[in-house]
Design an enzyme around this catalytic site. Structure first.
Site, PDB file in Angstrom:
ATOM      1  N   VAL A   1       0.862  -1.181   0.000  1.00  0.00           N
ATOM      2  CA  VAL A   1       0.000   0.000   0.000  1.00  0.00           C
ATOM      3  C   VAL A   1       0.899   1.233   0.000  1.00  0.00           C
ATOM      4  O   VAL A   1       1.634   1.482   0.960  1.00  0.00           O
ATOM      5  CB  VAL A   1      -0.930   0.007   1.222  1.00  0.00           C
ATOM      6  CG1 VAL A   1      -1.839   1.230   1.189  1.00  0.00           C
ATOM      7  CG2 VAL A   1      -1.758  -1.267   1.265  1.00  0.00           C
ATOM      8  N   ASP A   2       0.866   1.984  -1.076  1.00  0.00           N
ATOM      9  CA  ASP A   2       1.758   3.127  -1.257  1.00  0.00           C
ATOM     10  C   ASP A   2       0.936   4.401  -1.362  1.00  0.00           C
ATOM     11  O   ASP A   2       0.205   4.608  -2.337  1.00  0.00           O
ATOM     12  CB  ASP A   2       2.603   2.916  -2.519  1.00  0.00           C
ATOM     13  CG  ASP A   2       3.635   4.018  -2.719  1.00  0.00           C
ATOM     14  OD1 ASP A   2       3.799   4.845  -1.801  1.00  0.00           O
ATOM     15  OD2 ASP A   2       4.260   4.061  -3.793  1.00  0.00           O
ATOM     16  N   SER A   3       1.108   5.268  -0.347  1.00  0.00           N
ATOM     17  CA  SER A   3       0.373   6.536  -0.376  1.00  0.00           C
ATOM     18  C   SER A   3       0.881   7.456  -1.483  1.00  0.00           C
ATOM     19  O   SER A   3       0.207   8.419  -1.855  1.00  0.00           O
ATOM     20  CB  SER A   3       0.500   7.242   0.975  1.00  0.00           C
ATOM     21  OG  SER A   3       1.862   7.489   1.282  1.00  0.00           O
TER      22      SER A   3
END
Length: 312
Positions: free
Chosen positions: A182-184
């Site tokens: 999960v990459d903001s």
């Protein structure tokens, strides 16, 4: 047998200072070196007291606890009770870890009778345990190596591990499972449909992968220009998404709209009802810890327990 008390005392001073230094690294505290040496000096006083009439009291577990408390107060000070307890427990955990390593080293050298004899001879000369000296001499360079930057690097690895999720995709009755990060920083949306885009690498997963996906990942430009064809049931799911990358203002990528996207994390599952997936041959993780980069928007869908989600 002659016992060189000053040498043994110096060994314990260095060893206690090393333990305090390692504890400061684990706690991420910038401590002045004189505080660490002062704390090590207090801890080494137990050795001196062992050769006095007070040895009965100094070797008592309660006395050792008192010495540990004073060492922590001298090195870290007292800010609040929770921090003091944490520092004290860190010191004990570090001590147990190093102590276990010492015991392991002793058992290791005993497999070699010649080496074991040398260790025993060196131990009775009154200069202290040679294994402990080795740990002191090697421990300080290692502790120096594990500086703040290295600790932060390990923490980033832990944070990254905490953000690893399992992703299930269903496209045209075919189901695929990947590990995702999960990459903001992934804020790519399809400008027309406003759907978030997930990137999936299939570089090491070609076996069993659908042929249209392989074509899409291997040569997306030909697909975008219409130079190669894909089955009709895949064409109606195909989307062309403009994006920006470093060094290029405008670029087009090929993406598909899966029938189902489910993200599993920490005993829960998120059903992403609207999202796009772009397949690529580029490896997204150097150590193959994950195969896809998940858009954070995809975790805002309906949430339910993992065991209640079934992909048919």
């Amino acid at each position: 047998m002659s016992v060189y008390l000053d040498v043994i005392w110096a060994l314990n001073l260095l060893f206690d200072s090393l333990l305090l230094y390692l504890s400061a690294i684990f706690l991420k505290r910038q401590i002045r070196i004189w505080r660490i040496i002062a704390g090590g000096f207090i801890g080494s006083l137990i050795i001196v007291l062992s050769f006095t009439p007070l040895h009965t009291y100094s070797n008592h577990p309660f006395s050792k606890l008192i010495f540990s408390v004073v060492m922590v107060l001298v090195v870290f000070g007292y800010k609040r009770l929770s921090f003091f307890i944490k520092a004290l427990m860190t010191l004990y955990v570090t001590t147990f870890l190093i102590g276990g390593a010492l015991i392991g080293a002793h058992y290791f050298v005993q497999f070699d009778s010649e080496m074991s004899t040398k260790v025993m001879i060196a131990s009775v000369t009154g200069f202290g345990d040679p294994i402990s000296w080795i740990f002191v001499l090697l421990g300080f360079p290692i502790a120096w190596h594990f500086s703040k930057r290295n600790i932060e690097s390990m923490e980033m690895t832990k944070i990254q591990f905490d953000q690893i999720v399992n992703v299930t995709l269903k496209i045209n009755n075919e189901t695929f499972t990947f590990k995702g990060l999960v990459d903001s920083g992934n804020q790519l949306y399809d400008p027309l449909s406003k759907l978030p885009v997930m990137f999936v690498s299939i570089k090491n997963m070609l076996e069993g992968m659908a042929e249209p996906i392989i074509k899409m990942a291997a040569d997306p430009e030909s697909l975008i220009l219409g130079n190669q064809e894909i089955p009709d049931d895949w064409q109606n799911k195909l989307r062309i998404v403009p994006c920006r990358v470093v060094g290029q203002e405008h670029q087009l990528i090929a993406a598909v709209k899966p029938d189902l996207i489910i993200i599993h994390t920490k005993g829960e599952s998120y059903l992403c009802e609207k999202g796009l997936v772009s397949f690529t041959m580029q490896q997204l993780s150097a150590d193959d810890a994950f195969q896809c980069i998940v858009h954070p928007k995809m975790l805002t869908g309906p949430k339910q327990h993992s065991d209640s989600v079934k992909v048919s």
